[in-house]
Each structure stands twice: as C-alpha cells, then as structure tokens.
Write an enzyme that holds these catalytic residues in place. Structure first.
Site, short mmCIF file in Angstrom:
data_model
loop_
_atom_site.label_atom_id
_atom_site.label_comp_id
_atom_site.label_asym_id
_atom_site.label_seq_id
_atom_site.Cartn_x
_atom_site.Cartn_y
_atom_site.Cartn_z
N CYS A 71 0.87 -1.22 -0.07
CA CYS A 71 0.03 -0.05 0.03
C CYS A 71 1.00 1.24 0.10
CB CYS A 71 -0.89 -0.02 1.07
SG CYS A 71 -1.98 -1.32 1.26
N CYS A 145 -3.98 -8.16 7.37
CA CYS A 145 -3.72 -6.93 6.74
C CYS A 145 -5.26 -6.25 6.71
CB CYS A 145 -3.51 -7.22 4.91
SG CYS A 145 -3.83 -6.21 3.88
N ASP A 367 -11.93 -3.71 -21.92
CA ASP A 367 -11.15 -3.80 -20.61
C ASP A 367 -10.14 -4.67 -20.68
OD1 ASP A 367 -11.12 -3.62 -17.76
OD2 ASP A 367 -12.77 -4.67 -17.20
N CYS A 394 -6.90 -0.58 -15.93
CA CYS A 394 -6.34 -0.21 -14.76
C CYS A 394 -4.98 0.18 -14.96
CB CYS A 394 -6.37 -1.67 -13.88
SG CYS A 394 -5.85 -3.14 -15.07
N1 SAH Z 1 -13.87 -7.11 -18.15
C1 SAH Z 1 -13.46 -8.12 -17.14
C2 SAH Z 1 -12.29 -8.62 -16.98
C3 SAH Z 1 -10.96 -7.52 -17.15
S1 SAH Z 1 -9.44 -8.18 -17.07
C4 SAH Z 1 -14.05 -7.68 -15.83
O1 SAH Z 1 -14.24 -6.49 -15.44
O2 SAH Z 1 -14.03 -8.60 -14.81
C5 SAH Z 1 -8.82 -8.24 -18.36
C6 SAH Z 1 -9.24 -9.80 -19.07
O3 SAH Z 1 -8.54 -9.76 -20.41
C7 SAH Z 1 -8.74 -10.88 -18.18
O4 SAH Z 1 -9.89 -11.71 -18.27
C8 SAH Z 1 -7.97 -11.33 -19.18
O5 SAH Z 1 -7.54 -12.94 -19.39
C9 SAH Z 1 -8.40 -11.09 -20.81
N2 SAH Z 1 -7.37 -11.03 -22.03
C10 SAH Z 1 -5.77 -11.05 -21.78
N3 SAH Z 1 -5.41 -10.96 -22.82
C11 SAH Z 1 -6.48 -11.10 -23.82
C12 SAH Z 1 -6.51 -10.91 -25.29
N4 SAH Z 1 -5.46 -10.89 -25.86
N5 SAH Z 1 -7.58 -11.18 -25.81
C13 SAH Z 1 -9.02 -11.49 -24.99
N6 SAH Z 1 -8.56 -11.54 -23.61
C14 SAH Z 1 -7.68 -11.27 -23.13
#
Ligand code: SAH
Length: 438
Positions: A71, A145, A367, A394
C-alpha cells in the site's frame, strides 16, 4: 549523495521534484532531504532521509507492516489519495481536452480487498506468509492486513496452523524442497462464499483430505478447494494444472442483481463493491438501447456483457482464458440471459475477423489487462467504427497510448476514475469515446 527537494505532483505513485527527482513516499508540497539511490528513465530515484516540511495530508498509516510495499499511499489521508488520483489522471489526459470527473472512492475501504494471494515461506522454523518486500524475495509475514477481507486473513492464519500440524512445508526456491508456494483466497462479497486455492510446487499433496476437512471445520463458508500445480521456476503465481479437492471449482457472487460463477483461473475484480460503481459508470456512459449490438472485449466471466445484455439487442463477449469463457456461458444460463454470446479467442483476432466480415457493432466495451490493447485491435476497431467506445483500464498510461490512436476518429468525451485499489497509487478509469461522424 544528499539533495533538498520539494514535492510537485504524484506520477504513478512517486512524487516528482524539480529538476528530475522521483521520491516514493513524498507528498506534493512537502520538503525533504533525500538520497539518490538509482536511476529510472530520465529521473534520479531517491530515498527520503528526513522530511523537513510535512503536508497536512500526511497521516500515520493504519497498517502495522512497515516493510510491506503493498500500500504505497497509506501515509496519505484517504480524501487526499482520491484527489491525487484525480490530479494524476487529469495530467495524463490533458492532451484530450476532456473533463476528468472526481475519483469515486469508498466510505469504508477496510476489508475491501476480496482476493488475497499469500506467498508462503519459513522463518526461524516457523511458517510465514504474506507478500514479497519491494524488489526482493524476502516475505513480509502478514497476519492481519487491514485492507483484506477479514475472513481471508483469519483463514490464512488457520492454514498456517494446519500446515504446521500436518507437517506440510512451504516450497523453498533455493533448495527446491517443500510443497506450498502460495495460497489464493477469493471471497464473494454478497454470498460470502469462499474459494481456497493452494499453489504447490509438485503434484503430490500429502494429507490433502485431512487438510480440506480441517479447513471446512474452521469455516463452513468454504465452497471449493483447489490445488494448482506450478512446478516452474518462475515468479508467476499460477501453473496450468488444476486438481479440485472439494466442491465444484468455483464460487458464486452477485453484482448489480446478477449472479456469477467465478472459477479459480478466471479474472474477477479484487474490490467487488467498487466494481459495481465502475460498471454502473460504464453502463451510464454506454447509454444502451434495445437496438444496440454490443461487443465486450476482454470480457472475463462476462460481467459487463451480461449487465449490458439486459439493455441491448445482442452482446458478444471475447476473452482468451478458456475457464473464464466457460464461466461466462454458465453465467448467461444461470441468469436466463439469451442474447449474450461468448467466444474464447484473442480479442484482436476476433475483432479483425469481424472487421473483415463487415460486421456491425454499435457500442464496444474494452477492458484489457494493464498492458493495454494493441495496434491490430485498434485498427479493426476503427474499421468497424462503433458509435460509442467505453474503455475501462487499470493502466491509465497504456490507455492514453491506445486512445492516441483513436482520436482522429473519436472524441474523448468523459473520464471517470474509480478507486478500486484503495491505499495504493493504482487507479481504474472508465472513458467514453464517441465517433465524431455520428
Ligand atoms: N471485463 C472483465 C475482465 C477484465 S480483466 C471484468 O471486469 O471482470 C482483463 C481480461 O482480459 C482478463 O480476463 C484476461 O484474461 C483477458 N485477456 C488478456 N489478454 C487477452 C487477449 N489478448 N484477448 C482477449 N482477452 C484477453
């Protein structure tokens, strides 16, 4: 070499000072004597020797573990943490000339982290568990934690007792002896269902049924126990091989009125309460209607897809992890949603195919993981040209990199930071882009 510095602003968690110093732990407007300890790109990385003028935003951290690097904002008051996050995003997004909303924080962030990965080791003949000290392989023994879910903290303590009584030893990287590398605990926010994953260095797990029984006696909310085998010499936590020791290999949680199965290999956000805030913002920006065809790239277990499906004509979700797609398909069935389709593929591959086939998308959610998307994805996206793009990230720096490739066709309308990773410099953003010709 010692230097006197004054904190200007926080960038990626580190305080930038004139002319080219980066000082972790310093707060804007603070003055300090620092020592140069290294270089990072064009900056000198410094360590604080003495703070000569402290900020009003400086507080005594609530956390007792001084050497845990987890943190990095715990010395900043919570409201100020949120303000610094907003400032950071505003600077990062400056070139898009867009309004950055205030970061949405939590009323109470204690116990908000529902995914815990504890690394196991030995110290003075006792089992310890926690996280690695920053830039080292020394484990900080963490028993309580304050950010983590309390049940997970209690469970980890008990797991140490059980391992000790069953003579199950942590894996030692140097000698190659021992069994347990990590324990991963995921707790459902609404259901309180618990998943325990024990990551082992080899397949043989002596006394595993006694281990499971003792776990269940301790906490009956445990719905599944999984062994993950990772025999590689790596700092990556999980291996590819799984053995379900108890239950079905997944737990249930709910978000915004829908139910979700989450299995051990699938991604699910660490802070479920703030995930609801994040998704609500994303759905508000999407402003879907019953004629919309929606694409959810990097869809995980289909959370955004299924929430969007309630408002749209059809949703396609694409994700690269097989188990996550299995969860997504089950999740659609479980919630009786019939207009959501899930595909296991690389998002860029799939979108490229859609572009070649001239398929229509009205609204696209994306995402991606922290490293962001890629050129192929953006190129296909521009060819399909949906009216709206909702980009959740993120990793705001990689998000900005990707957005730069879109702004010849899209306007960045709104940015909403959300605090999913309280007490750290990390921040999640939801960004709305609209097609300039629509
Ligand atoms: N939208 C979801 C997951 C976001 S995290 C939520 O909010 O829970 C990002 C996701 O992208 C993960 O599940 C990961 O496995 C996937 N990912 C990573 N590389 C990728 C790719 N090249 N194509 C498709 N998915 C992918």
């Amino acid at each position: 070499m010692e230097k006197k510095v004054k904190g200007l602003y926080l960038n990626d968690g580190k305080c930038v000072c004139k002319p080219n110093f980066l000082v972790p732990g310093l707060i804007p407007k603070e003055e300090a004597v620092v020592e140069i300890i290294g270089k990072k790109d064009d900056y000198f990385l410094c360590q604080i020797q003495n703070i000569t003028k402290a900020s009003d935003n400086r507080i005594e951290p609530i956390c007792p573990y001084k050497s845990c690097g987890g943190c990095d904002y715990s010395h900043i008051s919570y409201n100020a943490q949120l303000e610094y996050k907003t400032d950071y995003i505003s600077v990062l997004f400056k070139e898009f000339n867009v309004k950055v909303n205030k970061t949405l924080g939590m009323d109470d962030f204690l116990g908000s982290r529902h995914k815990v990965i504890a690394t196991f080791g030995m110290k003075k003949n006792k089992i310890i568990s926690g996280i690695y000290e920053e830039n080292s392989h020394k484990i900080v023994d963490i028993t309580n934690c304050p950010i983590q879910n309390k049940e997970a903290n209690d469970l980890i303590k008990e797991i140490k007792n059980i391992f000790t009584s069953l003579k199950i030893e942590p894996f030692n990287e140097d000698t190659g002896r021992g069994l347990v590398r990590h324990v991963y605990i995921r707790t459902g926010y609404y259901t309180r269902e618990i998943m325990v994953v024990v990551v082992t260095a080899s397949e043989i797990f002596p006394n595993r049924s006694v281990f499971v029984k003792k776990l269940l006696d301790f906490n009956p909310n445990i719905k599944t126990v999984v062994q993950n085998i990772n025999s590689r010499k790596t700092s990556i936590v999980f291996g590819d091989k799984l053995r379900i020791l108890y239950g079905d290999g997944y737990i249930k949680d709910s978000l915004l009125g829908l139910e979700f199965n989450i299995s051990s290999q699938s991604f699910y956000q660490v802070n479920p309460k703030q995930t609801e805030v994040l998704y609500q913002e994303a759905l508000r920006m999407a402003n879907l209607n019953k004629n919309d065809i929606v694409f959810d790239a990097y869809c995980g277990i289909g959370t955004i897809s299924l929430l969007a499906a309630r408002k749209a004509k059809k949703v396609i979700g694409v994700e690269i992890v097989k188990d996550a797609i299995k969860d997504a398909i089950n999740n659609a069935k479980m919630n009786n949603i019939k207009n959501a389709y899930f595909v296991c593929d690389d998002a860029s591959n799939y979108l490229d195919e859609m572009a070649k086939n001239h398929q229509r998308i009205d609204c696209l959610f994306m995402d991606p993981p922290r490293k962001g998307s890629d050129y192929r994805f953006i190129k296909a996206l521009k060819k399909i040209a949906p009216k709206r793009i909702i980009y959740i990230s993120c990793g705001p720096d990689t998000q900005v990199r990707d957005l730069k490739m879109l702004i010849d066709m899209y306007k960045v309308e709104e940015v909403q930071p959300v605090d999913l990773f309280c007490q750290t410099h990390h921040v999640e953003t939801v960004t709305l882009l609209t097609h300039t010709k629509n």
